[in-house]
Motif scaffolding. Structure first.
Motif, short mmCIF file in Angstrom:
data_model
loop_
_atom_site.label_atom_id
_atom_site.label_comp_id
_atom_site.label_asym_id
_atom_site.label_seq_id
_atom_site.Cartn_x
_atom_site.Cartn_y
_atom_site.Cartn_z
N PHE A 199 37.01 -2.95 -0.44
CA PHE A 199 38.00 -3.20 -1.34
C PHE A 199 38.74 -3.18 -0.04
N TYR A 200 39.21 -2.56 0.75
CA TYR A 200 39.74 -2.50 1.83
C TYR A 200 39.66 -3.35 2.83
N ASN A 201 38.08 -3.37 2.73
CA ASN A 201 37.75 -4.58 4.00
C ASN A 201 37.50 -5.72 4.11
N LEU A 202 37.68 -6.22 2.80
CA LEU A 202 38.50 -8.11 1.72
C LEU A 202 39.30 -7.41 1.89
N ILE A 203 40.57 -6.72 2.31
CA ILE A 203 41.73 -7.30 2.06
C ILE A 203 42.14 -7.47 4.03
N GLU A 204 41.14 -6.58 5.11
CA GLU A 204 41.55 -6.64 5.87
C GLU A 204 41.18 -8.01 6.23
N THR A 205 39.62 -8.39 6.13
CA THR A 205 39.40 -9.70 6.65
C THR A 205 39.79 -10.44 6.47
N LYS A 206 40.53 -10.60 4.89
CA LYS A 206 41.77 -11.63 4.97
C LYS A 206 42.96 -11.77 5.64
N ILE A 207 42.83 -10.56 5.38
CA ILE A 207 44.96 -10.67 6.38
C ILE A 207 43.93 -11.07 7.97
N GLN A 208 43.05 -10.66 8.64
CA GLN A 208 42.60 -11.09 10.05
C GLN A 208 42.09 -12.62 9.88
N ASN A 209 41.37 -13.47 9.41
CA ASN A 209 41.54 -14.59 8.73
C ASN A 209 42.94 -15.37 8.43
#
Length: 83
Positions: free
Chosen positions: A71-81
């Motif tokens: 879940f943390y990785n999903l949010i981090e990816t969304k923020i980066q993209n």
């Protein structure tokens, strides 16, 4: 926003808005089992994450999300993209 900030903010949301005991939240814990949220709670969680992080989450984003780390990785990816 770095991963540690994301982790702290997500955990704060879970504790404050969803009354999850902070002691049960760990990166390797199963998200669904630990939170015990119903479908309406998940909608509230998505809305809260979107509002706090400025990202959009869809149903497809949750495919393969099992742990808090996922879940943390999903949010981090969304923020980066987003940038």
């Amino acid at each position: 926003m770095n991963k540690e900030t994301i982790l702290e903010k997500v955990n704060e949301i879970l504790v404050e808005e969803f009354e999850v005991d902070a002691d049960v939240i760990s990166p390797e814990s199963n998200l669904k089992d630990t939170l015990g949220l119903d479908s309406l709670d998940y909608v509230d969680l998505v809305v809260s994450i979107e509002a706090n992080f400025g990202v959009k989450l869809g149903e497809a984003d949750f495919v393969g999300i099992a742990t808090f780390e996922d879940f943390y990785n999903l949010i981090e990816t969304k923020i980066q993209n987003k940038n």
